[in-house]
Design an enzyme around this catalytic site. Structure first.
Site, PDB file in Angstrom:
ATOM      1  N   TYR A 190      -2.536  -0.224  10.148  1.00 55.44           N
ATOM      2  CA  TYR A 190      -2.452  -0.864   8.642  1.00 55.44           C
ATOM      3  C   TYR A 190      -1.167  -0.803   7.614  1.00 55.44           C
ATOM      4  O   TYR A 190      -0.740  -1.508   7.324  1.00 55.44           O
ATOM      5  CB  TYR A 190      -3.713  -0.527   7.947  1.00 55.44           C
ATOM      6  CG  TYR A 190      -3.464  -0.739   6.392  1.00 55.44           C
ATOM      7  CD1 TYR A 190      -4.066  -1.259   6.600  1.00 55.44           C
ATOM      8  CD2 TYR A 190      -3.569   0.997   5.750  1.00 55.44           C
ATOM      9  CE1 TYR A 190      -4.168  -1.793   4.289  1.00 55.44           C
ATOM     10  CE2 TYR A 190      -3.355   0.522   4.075  1.00 55.44           C
ATOM     11  CZ  TYR A 190      -4.298  -1.069   3.981  1.00 55.44           C
ATOM     12  OH  TYR A 190      -4.160  -0.925   2.281  1.00 55.44           O
ATOM     13  N   SER A 222       0.912  -1.163  -0.021  1.00 52.87           N
ATOM     14  CA  SER A 222       0.226   0.349   0.663  1.00 52.87           C
ATOM     15  C   SER A 222       1.325   0.910  -0.031  1.00 52.87           C
ATOM     16  O   SER A 222       1.831   0.847   0.457  1.00 52.87           O
ATOM     17  CB  SER A 222      -1.053  -0.338   1.716  1.00 52.87           C
ATOM     18  OG  SER A 222      -1.673   1.468   1.843  1.00 52.87           O
TER      19      SER A 222
END
Length: 362
Positions: free
Chosen positions: A176, A151
């Site tokens: 995350y 990501s």
């Protein structure tokens, strides 16, 4: 450009997160362009967001596979955190290409629900790596290429832009992001130890029809349709490298076909066959401009009336914990190695989303 060393046609491909936004669109693309192909999809269909959207994506796959009887599509409902299930899938189907897109997504959700990130993003990915490792047991050919989702969040609060895969990314600002950076480190270790060709893809703000409702464009649309006020963070001074889903899928498909080459180092041990790429639009857009285009396309599609008062439903607010002001992908390596750069304009992408939204909800 890299040479293609994996022909996807005729291969057995495992796609985790197959009911997810990227996963389902990748499966559709593989069926359309690589048939005959044997695709195994796994997804736990959790209720992080509206499950009916996941079911819609799976129904689209079912429609597509009906047009390609030469291909096989097998869907398994389950979690990659279930080690026994993953081992059984690898034993029964022997995938040669693995695309790990299953993960708990979302920056803000990781602040309030950290457990699911550890379960899916760390334990789940570990299970995939272990299964890939043991796919070579007893002289088997095993997994030829592992591709996995990282990501743009791994860049954290990096000041240097555009973000390059050569940048240091040791300062995540959310759990995350930390789990995604951990995935890259784990994959590197397994590539080194067990000679597993692996490629990590850092996705930048993916959007499009049947996307994730927790993403800004989808959430804004839901709120505007309900007459609620949308909050624009950092007082509108955010920029995002919005990347249309079709561009993401094309990038993933090209990467799948080019596994990093195996080689032996001076120490007689494997040089890790390991790569990381950004997949982004290489063109960050201001959030206020993005919202302006979105509202125009929602009116054009008939989702909102022409006289909708946007100013009355818009509020500028401070930055949220875990967010960053800018995401901006340096895609030079992707262009160099695959001859590919995302090209869908923001207006075109949001137009397709608005038309889908009208059809799906209204």
């Amino acid at each position: 450009m890299l040479s293609i060393n994996i022909a996807l046609t005729g291969k057995t491909i495992l796609v985790t997160g197959a009911a997810g936004f990227i996963g389902s669109n990748l499966v559709l693309e593989l069926i359309r362009t690589q048939s005959p192909v044997n695709i195994i999809g796994i997804d736990n269909l959790n209720d992080y967001y509206d499950v009916s959207i996941k079911e819609f994506r799976l129904s689209e796959i079912d429609k597509e596979i009906d047009k390609h009887p030469e291909s096989i599509w097998t869907f398994i409902k389950g979690s990659i955190a279930n080690r026994n299930l993953i081992d059984r899938i690898f034993r029964d189907y022997k995938p040669t290409v693995v695309v790990n897109l299953a993960a708990q997504a979302g920056v803000r959700y990781s602040i309030t629900n950290p457990d699911v990130y550890v379960e899916s993003n760390l334990i789940g990915f570990y299970n995939i790596l272990e299964a890939c490792r043991h796919s070579y047991d007893n002289g088997e050919t095993g997994v030829e290429h592992l591709i996995y989702a990282s990501s743009s969040s791994v860049y954290g609060s990096n000041k240097k832009i555009p973000y390059s895969t050569d940048d240091k990314v040791d300062n995540p600002v959310s759990l995350y992001a930390a789990t995604k950076k951990s995935n890259e480190l784990m994959a590197h270790a397994y590539s080194k130890l067990y000679n597993i060709p692996s490629t990590g893809l850092r996705f930048f703000t993916v959007y499009g029809p049947a996307g994730r409702p927790d993403m800004a464009y989808f959430g804004f649309t839901n709120k505007l349709c309900s007459g609620d006020t949308i909050q624009i963070f950092n007082y509108g001074n955010c920029k995002r490298d919005f990347t249309y889903i079709d561009d993401i899928v094309e990038g993933v498909k090209r990467v799948m076909q080019c596994a990093p080459q195996k080689a032996t180092g001076e120490d007689g041990l494997p040089v890790p066959p390991y790569n990381i790429y950004n997949i982004g639009n290489n063109s960050p857009e201001n959030l206020l401009y993005f919202v302006d285009i979105l509202q125009q396309e929602l009116i054009r599609a008939g989702v909102l009336p022409e006289d909708y008062d946007f100013e009355a439903h818009k509020k500028l607010v401070p930055m949220q914990p875990g967010d960053v002001p800018v995401t901006y992908a340096d895609t030079a390596a992707l262009e160099r190695d695959f001859g590919f750069k995302p090209s869908t304009s923001l207006r075109e992408g949001l137009r397709r989303f608005a038309e889908w939204y009208k059809e799906f909800y209204l």
